[in-house]
Design a protein around this motif. Structure first.
Motif, PDB file in Angstrom:
ATOM      1  N   PHE A 129       0.509  -1.021  -0.142  1.00  0.00           N
ATOM      2  CA  PHE A 129       0.273  -0.141   0.280  1.00  0.00           C
ATOM      3  C   PHE A 129       0.702   1.518   0.014  1.00  0.00           C
ATOM      4  CE2 PHE A 129      -2.657   3.000   2.739  1.00  0.00           C
ATOM      5  CZ  PHE A 129      -3.461   3.102   1.949  1.00  0.00           C
ATOM      6  N   ASN A 130       0.556   2.148  -0.845  1.00  0.00           N
ATOM      7  CA  ASN A 130       1.068   3.458  -0.996  1.00  0.00           C
ATOM      8  C   ASN A 130       2.734   3.536  -1.819  1.00  0.00           C
ATOM      9  OD1 ASN A 130      -0.734   5.441  -0.877  1.00  0.00           O
ATOM     10  ND2 ASN A 130      -0.457   5.894   1.694  1.00  0.00           N
ATOM     11  N   ALA A 131       3.191   2.439  -2.128  1.00  0.00           N
ATOM     12  CA  ALA A 131       4.478   1.550  -2.313  1.00  0.00           C
ATOM     13  C   ALA A 131       5.305   2.983  -2.671  1.00  0.00           C
ATOM     14  CB  ALA A 131       4.637   0.050  -3.324  1.00  0.00           C
ATOM     15  N   ALA A 132       4.409   3.845  -4.046  1.00  0.00           N
ATOM     16  CA  ALA A 132       5.522   4.937  -4.500  1.00  0.00           C
ATOM     17  C   ALA A 132       5.600   6.226  -3.281  1.00  0.00           C
ATOM     18  CB  ALA A 132       4.750   5.505  -5.963  1.00  0.00           C
ATOM     19  N   THR A 133       5.259   5.933  -2.414  1.00  0.00           N
ATOM     20  CA  THR A 133       5.939   6.773  -1.021  1.00  0.00           C
ATOM     21  C   THR A 133       6.905   6.047  -0.109  1.00  0.00           C
ATOM     22  OG1 THR A 133       4.141   5.896   0.472  1.00  0.00           O
ATOM     23  CG2 THR A 133       3.280   7.097  -0.692  1.00  0.00           C
ATOM     24  N   LYS A 134       7.325   5.236  -0.773  1.00  0.00           N
ATOM     25  CA  LYS A 134       8.798   4.991  -0.090  1.00  0.00           C
ATOM     26  C   LYS A 134      10.044   4.030  -1.196  1.00  0.00           C
ATOM     27  CE  LYS A 134       5.818   2.077   3.163  1.00  0.00           C
ATOM     28  NZ  LYS A 134       4.417   3.175   2.506  1.00  0.00           N
ATOM     29  N   GLY A 135       9.676   4.203  -2.393  1.00  0.00           N
ATOM     30  CA  GLY A 135      11.040   3.579  -3.096  1.00  0.00           C
ATOM     31  C   GLY A 135       9.945   3.928  -4.522  1.00  0.00           C
ATOM     32  N   VAL A 136      10.521   3.409  -5.594  1.00  0.00           N
ATOM     33  CA  VAL A 136      10.669   3.022  -7.374  1.00  0.00           C
ATOM     34  C   VAL A 136       9.211   1.878  -7.488  1.00  0.00           C
ATOM     35  CG1 VAL A 136      11.548   2.865  -9.720  1.00  0.00           C
ATOM     36  CG2 VAL A 136      11.916   4.261  -8.110  1.00  0.00           C
ATOM     37  N   VAL A 137       8.572   1.686  -7.447  1.00  0.00           N
ATOM     38  CA  VAL A 137       7.984   0.516  -8.013  1.00  0.00           C
ATOM     39  C   VAL A 137       7.615  -0.002  -9.475  1.00  0.00           C
ATOM     40  CG1 VAL A 137       5.604  -0.455  -8.456  1.00  0.00           C
ATOM     41  CG2 VAL A 137       5.986   1.546  -6.841  1.00  0.00           C
ATOM     42  N   ASN A 138       8.284  -1.227  -9.542  1.00  0.00           N
ATOM     43  CA  ASN A 138       8.690  -1.691 -11.071  1.00  0.00           C
ATOM     44  C   ASN A 138       9.968  -0.679 -11.850  1.00  0.00           C
ATOM     45  OD1 ASN A 138       6.982  -3.591 -10.664  1.00  0.00           O
ATOM     46  ND2 ASN A 138       4.858  -2.466 -11.226  1.00  0.00           N
ATOM     47  N   PRO A 139      11.206  -0.731 -11.303  1.00  0.00           N
ATOM     48  CA  PRO A 139      12.180   0.240 -11.629  1.00  0.00           C
ATOM     49  C   PRO A 139      12.598  -1.034 -13.334  1.00  0.00           C
ATOM     50  CG  PRO A 139      12.955  -1.011  -9.650  1.00  0.00           C
ATOM     51  CD  PRO A 139      11.476  -1.285  -9.727  1.00  0.00           C
ATOM     52  N   SER A 140      13.035   0.039 -13.509  1.00  0.00           N
ATOM     53  CA  SER A 140      13.517  -0.006 -14.779  1.00  0.00           C
ATOM     54  C   SER A 140      15.199   0.541 -15.594  1.00  0.00           C
ATOM     55  CB  SER A 140      12.353  -0.200 -16.470  1.00  0.00           C
ATOM     56  OG  SER A 140      12.984  -0.405 -17.119  1.00  0.00           O
ATOM     57  N   ASP A 141      15.563  -0.840 -16.382  1.00  0.00           N
ATOM     58  CA  ASP A 141      16.737   0.003 -16.584  1.00  0.00           C
ATOM     59  C   ASP A 141      16.562   0.501 -18.773  1.00  0.00           C
ATOM     60  OD1 ASP A 141      16.942  -1.762 -17.934  1.00  0.00           O
ATOM     61  OD2 ASP A 141      19.048  -3.004 -17.598  1.00  0.00           O
ATOM     62  N   LYS A 142      15.277   0.751 -18.800  1.00  0.00           N
ATOM     63  CA  LYS A 142      15.280   1.227 -20.357  1.00  0.00           C
ATOM     64  C   LYS A 142      15.202   2.363 -19.999  1.00  0.00           C
ATOM     65  CE  LYS A 142      13.287  -3.637 -21.770  1.00  0.00           C
ATOM     66  NZ  LYS A 142      12.190  -4.514 -22.178  1.00  0.00           N
ATOM     67  N   LYS A 143      15.240   2.619 -21.176  1.00  0.00           N
ATOM     68  CA  LYS A 143      14.984   4.175 -21.219  1.00  0.00           C
ATOM     69  C   LYS A 143      14.160   4.462 -22.905  1.00  0.00           C
ATOM     70  CE  LYS A 143      19.438   6.072 -19.570  1.00  0.00           C
ATOM     71  NZ  LYS A 143      20.778   6.984 -20.015  1.00  0.00           N
ATOM     72  N   GLY A 144      13.469   5.807 -22.899  1.00  0.00           N
ATOM     73  CA  GLY A 144      12.623   5.960 -24.361  1.00  0.00           C
ATOM     74  C   GLY A 144      10.753   5.200 -23.651  1.00  0.00           C
TER      75      GLY A 144
END
Length: 233
Positions: free
Chosen positions: A40-55
């Motif tokens: 719950f409210n995960a985005a207030t604590k860090g990055v959700v589903n991080p990715s190293d892709k650009k664009g």
């Protein structure tokens, strides 16, 4: 920079909706297996589903209609996030970092954090050089002031956040720029623009939250003397 914060916020919404419909034996989420945060409210604590892709293409999904896309009227938090990420800038903004680091204010249109004097009752800002509206015209201190003055025109722009007006009116009963009798439509006495790059705010009493009010979209600039919205870059 701010797009990353918006991605985190939209991912958090998707995560919460998913959790609402999950069974008791749900499998670990993609964010958990990819090293991100979840819950719950995960985005207030860090990055959700991080990715190293650009664009790529960023898609924003919401299950409710916006209240308004005019910064002087909008009150929904997700609309504020959208505005701050795409077409409204202000003197200060939240740092584009996940978790508690995102609560920190940093300069945006301002060249630096304000000089606070008079026991916390006077805030002086200098604008960055070269900041412009999307049509290439320069943003000046008068545009900052005019954008704030629009918050007072509640007969025309109803439903917006009242915070700036309640703090800056100070008994003046300022009617807003559309009924302003000042020749330059800059009659709000508590905000001064001694030159094109300086904005001075005078408070009746010290207010530790004042800087956060200036980070709201409602504090964004508008071309002085005009009623329509123009984007800033």
């Amino acid at each position: 920079m701010r797009t990353g914060a918006l991605v985190a916020g939209s991912a958090a919404i998707a995560l919460v909706l998913s959790a609402c419909g999950s069974g008791g034996d749900a499998k670990p989420s993609a964010s958990e297996t990819a090293g991100g945060v979840s819950g719950f409210n995960a985005a207030t604590k860090g990055v959700v589903n991080p990715s190293d892709k650009k664009g790529g293409t960023l898609k924003l999904v919401n299950n409710s209609d916006p209240d308004s896309f005019d910064p002087a009227r909008a009150y929904y938090a997700w609309v504020w996030n959208f505005m701050k990420g795409y077409y409204v800038r202000s003197l200060l903004t939240n740092e584009a970092k996940p978790g508690e680091d995102g609560l920190k204010l940093v300069p945006d249109l301002a060249a630096a954090m304000p000089e606070i004097t008079d026991g916390g009752k006077t805030y002086t800002f200098k604008l960055k050089s070269g900041v412009k509206f999307e049509d290439g015209s320069p943003i000046t201190s008068k545009d900052i002031k005019y954008g704030i003055e629009r918050n007072f025109a509640t007969d025309v722009l109803s439903g917006g956040p009242p915070y700036l007006a309640s703090v800056l009116d100070q008994g003046q009963k300022y009617p807003g720029p559309y009924k302003d009798t000042d020749a330059n439509k800059l009659g709000l006495k508590s905000v001064e623009t001694p030159d094109d790059s300086t904005v001075i705010f005078h408070l009746k009493d010290p207010l530790s939250d004042f800087a956060y009010l200036l980070a709201m979209p409602a504090a964004g600039p508008r071309p002085a003397g005009q009623g329509h919205r123009r984007e800033v870059r």
